[in-house]
Scaffold this motif. Structure first.
Motif, mmCIF file in Angstrom:
data_model
loop_
_atom_site.group_PDB
_atom_site.id
_atom_site.type_symbol
_atom_site.label_atom_id
_atom_site.label_comp_id
_atom_site.label_asym_id
_atom_site.label_seq_id
_atom_site.Cartn_x
_atom_site.Cartn_y
_atom_site.Cartn_z
ATOM 1 N N ASP A 153 0.828 -1.206 0.000
ATOM 2 C CA ASP A 153 0.000 0.000 0.000
ATOM 3 C C ASP A 153 0.863 1.257 0.000
ATOM 4 O OD1 ASP A 153 -2.218 -1.720 0.232
ATOM 5 O OD2 ASP A 153 -2.033 -1.715 2.428
ATOM 6 N N ALA A 156 2.464 1.690 -3.445
ATOM 7 C CA ALA A 156 1.472 2.149 -4.420
ATOM 8 C C ALA A 156 1.189 3.640 -4.232
ATOM 9 C CB ALA A 156 0.186 1.329 -4.286
ATOM 10 N N ALA A 157 1.098 4.072 -2.975
ATOM 11 C CA ALA A 157 0.851 5.492 -2.705
ATOM 12 C C ALA A 157 2.017 6.347 -3.171
ATOM 13 C CB ALA A 157 0.593 5.695 -1.214
ATOM 14 N N GLN A 159 3.906 5.766 -5.708
ATOM 15 C CA GLN A 159 3.920 5.858 -7.164
ATOM 16 C C GLN A 159 2.835 6.765 -7.709
ATOM 17 O OE1 GLN A 159 3.633 1.819 -8.525
ATOM 18 N NE2 GLN A 159 5.693 1.243 -7.841
ATOM 19 N N THR A 160 1.731 6.957 -6.967
ATOM 20 C CA THR A 160 0.606 7.746 -7.477
ATOM 21 C C THR A 160 0.597 9.179 -6.983
ATOM 22 O OG1 THR A 160 -0.770 6.968 -5.620
ATOM 23 C CG2 THR A 160 -0.839 5.693 -7.678
ATOM 24 N N ARG A 161 1.483 9.529 -6.053
ATOM 25 C CA ARG A 161 1.477 10.921 -5.576
ATOM 26 C C ARG A 161 2.018 11.850 -6.655
ATOM 27 N NH1 ARG A 161 6.309 10.497 -1.058
ATOM 28 N NH2 ARG A 161 7.905 9.733 -2.472
ATOM 29 N N PRO A 162 1.612 13.121 -6.649
ATOM 30 C CA PRO A 162 2.067 14.063 -7.674
ATOM 31 C C PRO A 162 3.584 14.209 -7.649
ATOM 32 C CG PRO A 162 0.300 15.006 -6.344
ATOM 33 C CD PRO A 162 0.699 13.734 -5.686
#
Length: 411
Positions: A153, A156-157, A159-162
């Motif tokens: 988790d 994944a977070a 990789q998706t943060r701006p």
């Protein structure tokens, strides 16, 4: 015959360890006594040696992972059976980069909380991974039971943060030329632990001198008795005895702060153990002298000498670092007046000991008198002790050093 290599249990209280480094690669043979891997706990980095000849077939746990005791971490064979031949190099499509191994911490990171005080459910490995990646656990949705956050988790977070905005360009300053080298596992472990201790533990310091003319004379008289067969007494042994006696008189100093429960907790040890810093070829270590508060001086000296030998030979175990609220670090042999030390992680105080100095002090009539003084600095954890309590402890240590016949009696 193919066998499993499991995470070893290096101490009675050890339940897990960080597989810090593999020293043998898959397909590589090894001999009895060769170092296979390095395991880190919160106290020590230990080299694990092979107890027989063999060939490492494969590793099932990569370096950097935290592993429970008894978990299989590799497969090996005594005769090389099952070992796959080294593959021929070939062109292959670029693979996705493996995640960076999680660095070992000195203690499990405390569970974080949200702004409203609610505890964020997360695994210890996820907390360490979040710290390394700079991820706010409050913004992560957990996929585990009851919403517990796992390592996947966190990654994944991340990789998706701006993507961060590029920083303004600044003139590049060329670093001075020099040779870089990788620290040893023990050096890296010490660096992490002491950095965390200095950052997280609110230190305060008390400095004083002990008049040790009688103490030095007592040591010389004891060591002049060469026919007794008793161990030689050093200044370190006498300071350890004085600290142990002071600890017996003030058991409230035999406590440590525990970060693990939310809000922290105070743990009373009550065993009178005292750590002793030892300089070794691998770096500085601080094994614990068991029950120092109640040991007769000769037995204390013998056990301290045994600990020192095993430390310098690299034969300490995890159990040698368990317990103790205070450590003695004597740098007197290095010509220093005072030494202000960093508290050993997991403890609550440390006594830095300087060199014996000859100084003139006025007597009651104002006439100069030559004295021999020992500089002492007590570093203490302000979460547990105030200045009055710590100073009372330091003064008890000084009283023991200045009235050395008391050290010949057990409390």
């Amino acid at each position: 015959m193919v066998r499993e290599l499991v995470m070893p249990k290096l101490g009675l209280t050890m339940t897990e360890g960080v597989l810090a480094e593999w020293r043998v690669s898959p397909g590589q043979p090894f001999r009895s006594g060769d170092v296979l891997l390095v395991v880190e706990t919160d106290k020590i980095a230990s080299e694990v040696e092979a107890d027989s000849d063999g060939v490492l077939i494969e590793t099932t746990i990569p370096a950097g992972e935290t592993v429970a005791v008894g978990t299989p971490i590799a497969r090996w064979s005594a005769d090389g059976a099952g070992a796959a031949p080294a593959p021929e190099p070939a062109e292959a499509p670029a693979a996705k980069a493996a995640p960076t191994p999680v660095a070992a911490n000195t203690r499990p990171l405390p569970a974080p909380v949200r702004a409203n005080g609610e505890r964020i459910l997360s695994t210890p490995l996820a907390r360490r991974r979040a710290e390394g990646l700079g991820v706010d656990l409050g913004m992560v949705t957990g996929s585990g039971p009851r919403g517990r956050i796992k390592v996947a988790d966190v990654e994944a977070a991340a990789q998706t943060r701006p993507a961060p905005q590029p920083a303004p360009q600044v003139p590049k300053v060329e670093a001075s030329a020099g040779e870089r080298s990788k620290p040893t596992t023990l050096q890296a472990t010490a660096a992490r632990r002491l950095t965390a201790a200095k950052r997280d533990v609110p230190h305060f310091y008390l400095a004083a001198e002990a008049e040790v003319t009688e103490l030095a004379a007592l040591r010389d008289r004891l060591n002049a008795d060469t026919e007794s067969g008793l161990p030689r007494i050093s200044m370190t042994h006498l300071v350890l005895a004085a600290v142990g006696r002071a600890l017996a008189a003030m058991p409230e100093m035999d406590r440590v702060w525990d970060d693990e429960p939310p809000g922290g907790a105070i743990l009373a040890l009550g065993r009178g153990d005292v750590g002793m810093a030892v300089d070794t070829p691998r770096g500085l270590v601080a094994p614990v002298l068991r029950g120092a508060a109640g040991l007769p001086l000769d037995r204390l000296a013998a056990e301290a000498a045994s600990l020192t030998r095993r430390a310098r030979d690299g034969r300490l175990t995890e159990e040698d670092f368990q317990g103790g609220a205070v450590t003695v670090s004597n740098a007197g042999m290095h010509n220093v007046t005072y030494m202000t030390s960093i508290i050993n992680p997991g403890q609550s105080s440390i006594l830095g000991v300087g060199s014996v100095r000859s100084v003139f002090r006025p007597d009651e009539a104002g006439a100069p008198v030559l004295k021999r003084e020992l500089g002492l600095v007590l570093s203490a954890d302000h979460r547990l002790f105030d200045g009055v309590t710590a100073l009372a402890f330091l003064n008890r240590i000084i009283a023991g050093l200045e009235r050395p016949l008391r050290l010949l009696r057990t409390p």
